[in-house]
Design a protein around this motif. Structure first.
Motif, mmCIF file in Angstrom:
data_model
loop_
_atom_site.group_PDB
_atom_site.id
_atom_site.type_symbol
_atom_site.label_atom_id
_atom_site.label_comp_id
_atom_site.label_asym_id
_atom_site.label_seq_id
_atom_site.Cartn_x
_atom_site.Cartn_y
_atom_site.Cartn_z
ATOM 1 N N GLY A 107 6.269 25.298 58.285
ATOM 2 C CA GLY A 107 5.736 26.620 57.556
ATOM 3 C C GLY A 107 4.446 26.280 56.259
ATOM 4 N N MET A 108 3.958 24.914 55.973
ATOM 5 C CA MET A 108 2.810 24.379 55.731
ATOM 6 C C MET A 108 1.600 24.089 56.250
ATOM 7 N N PRO A 109 0.366 24.813 55.939
ATOM 8 C CA PRO A 109 -0.786 24.923 56.747
ATOM 9 C C PRO A 109 -0.659 22.825 56.335
ATOM 10 N N VAL A 110 -1.686 22.452 57.598
ATOM 11 C CA VAL A 110 -2.573 21.269 57.977
ATOM 12 C C VAL A 110 -3.876 20.961 57.131
ATOM 13 N N PRO A 111 -4.416 20.788 56.789
ATOM 14 C CA PRO A 111 -5.742 20.590 56.412
ATOM 15 C C PRO A 111 -6.180 19.902 58.379
ATOM 16 N N ALA A 112 -7.590 20.878 58.365
ATOM 17 C CA ALA A 112 -8.248 20.679 59.666
ATOM 18 C C ALA A 112 -9.047 19.761 59.765
ATOM 19 N N SER A 113 -8.904 18.618 61.018
ATOM 20 C CA SER A 113 -8.949 17.384 61.332
ATOM 21 C C SER A 113 -10.684 17.475 61.728
ATOM 22 N N ASP A 114 -11.581 16.831 61.949
ATOM 23 C CA ASP A 114 -13.038 16.143 61.821
ATOM 24 C C ASP A 114 -12.485 16.439 63.587
ATOM 25 N N PRO A 115 -13.780 17.062 64.661
ATOM 26 C CA PRO A 115 -13.563 17.231 66.451
ATOM 27 C C PRO A 115 -14.068 16.002 66.618
ATOM 28 N N VAL A 116 -12.481 16.048 67.626
ATOM 29 C CA VAL A 116 -12.923 14.116 68.364
ATOM 30 C C VAL A 116 -13.246 14.847 69.848
ATOM 31 N N LYS A 117 -13.995 13.440 70.009
ATOM 32 C CA LYS A 117 -15.068 13.917 71.237
ATOM 33 C C LYS A 117 -13.786 13.120 72.847
ATOM 34 N N VAL A 118 -14.555 14.100 73.754
ATOM 35 C CA VAL A 118 -12.693 12.567 73.968
ATOM 36 C C VAL A 118 -14.063 12.713 75.547
ATOM 37 N N VAL A 119 -13.599 11.449 76.477
ATOM 38 C CA VAL A 119 -14.788 11.269 77.533
ATOM 39 C C VAL A 119 -14.110 10.910 79.087
ATOM 40 N N ARG A 120 -14.563 10.925 80.072
ATOM 41 C CA ARG A 120 -14.452 10.600 81.205
ATOM 42 C C ARG A 120 -14.220 8.668 80.938
ATOM 43 N N VAL A 121 -13.951 8.328 81.552
ATOM 44 C CA VAL A 121 -13.447 6.790 81.829
ATOM 45 C C VAL A 121 -13.433 7.178 83.262
ATOM 46 N N VAL A 122 -14.642 5.695 84.019
ATOM 47 C CA VAL A 122 -15.252 5.920 85.192
ATOM 48 C C VAL A 122 -13.714 4.872 86.330
#
Length: 307
Positions: free
Chosen positions: A279-294
């Protein structure tokens, strides 16, 4: 009353890959209007809903050819609808908004109308918004029915590009993901493995499916630490918003929102928003980039035991 599908979405927000300061300001204005509109709709208040339309507004039903002209006629249609369906509800999103002039904008999106004991109705719309006396109102609307998916695979095509192997670009944790179709292509299945520098790693499975009754996407997740969760996925602007409720291995309940934005065919961004633990707010995190693995990289990782 098909034109009622447009009402809530006329003020739901603006989205785009790189919004200008003006677009951000417009989004704030429309989001505030949207909140008020939803309250009026939930209360079945035809008088209040009528004020979201311009005095000379016109609503077009492209499927039937029906045209409703003027705020009084729109309010009357609302009142009749709520008399017959007092427990109706509406969901949806405004996918795009373009500012034509400082006080004129065009919006496009889709909505789903839920009426007890009836099948949900999904429609797409295009609306023209004008600012009158400092307030945004609908000047005109065009609505058209959207075809319903005939199979789960058809419904899940919006996510088909995710099939394959992925890796998070993060210094804190090494996350590798594989997404595949289930048998009969009825679900998408995501297998993941996370390895932390200073903590025990976890692995798990996530399932994404289509709910034909609610006309929406649902998801379930199970992790090796004993936690599990379920949630919904809905379009939000240029991305998809996942809202999950989790139960930890110790019984603690948490809620999490994730905004998934496609950057290219081989990359997307994940941003955690609106999360809580106990019930307690969690600080927002920085965006994470996800990339395709060939393919060859994925095979090497599997041989090396990373996946």
């Amino acid at each position: 009353m098909r034109s009622c599908l447009l009402f809530m979405v006329a003020f739901s927000g603006v989205a785009g890959p790189a919004m200008s300061a003006r677009a951000t300001e417009l989004q704030t204005e429309l989001s505030a209007r949207f909140a008020g509109y939803l309250s009026a709709f939930d209360e079945g208040d035809a008088e209040a809903l009528g004020r979201f339309w311009a005095a000379d507004a016109v609503a077009y039903d492209d499927a039937t050819g029906q045209v409703t002209e003027g705020r009084p006629a729109i309010k009357e249609e609302f009142a009749d609808f709520f008399t017959r369906h007092p427990r109706a509800r509406l969901t949806g999103q405004l996918d795009t908004v373009r500012a034509i002039r400082p006080e004129v904008a065009i919006g496009e999106g889709s909505v789903t109308l839920f009426v007890p004991d009836d099948e949900p109705t999904r429609s797409a719309f295009t609306i023209v918004l004008v600012k009158e006396g400092g307030t945004w109102v609908i000047e005109s609307s065009h609505e058209r029915e959207l075809p319903q998916p005939t199979t789960p695979r058809d419904a899940l095509q919006d996510f088909a590009w995710l099939v394959g192997d992925w890796r998070d670009e993060s210094d804190a944790v090494d996350v590798r993901t594989k997404i595949r179709w289930s048998a009969n292509e009825a679900f998408l299945i995501r297998s993941f493995q996370a390895e932390y520098k200073d903590a025990q790693g976890i692995e798990g499975t996530q399932v994404i499916g289509w709910d034909p009754r609610d006309r929406g996407f649902r998801t379930w997740i199970f992790s090796s630490d004993g936690s599990f969760g379920e949630g919904t996925i809905a379009k939000q602007g240029a991305g998809w918003l996942i809202k999950m409720t989790h139960v930890g291995g110790n019984g603690e309940v948490s809620a999490e929102g994730q905004l998934i934005t496609r950057l290219a065919d081989d990359a997307f961004q994940v941003e955690a928003i609106g999360s809580t633990i106990g019930g307690m707010p969690v600080p927002a995190s920085d965006p994470v980039k996800v990339v395709r693995v060939v393919a060859d990289q994925a095979a090497s990782a599997a041989v090396g035991g990373t996946r």
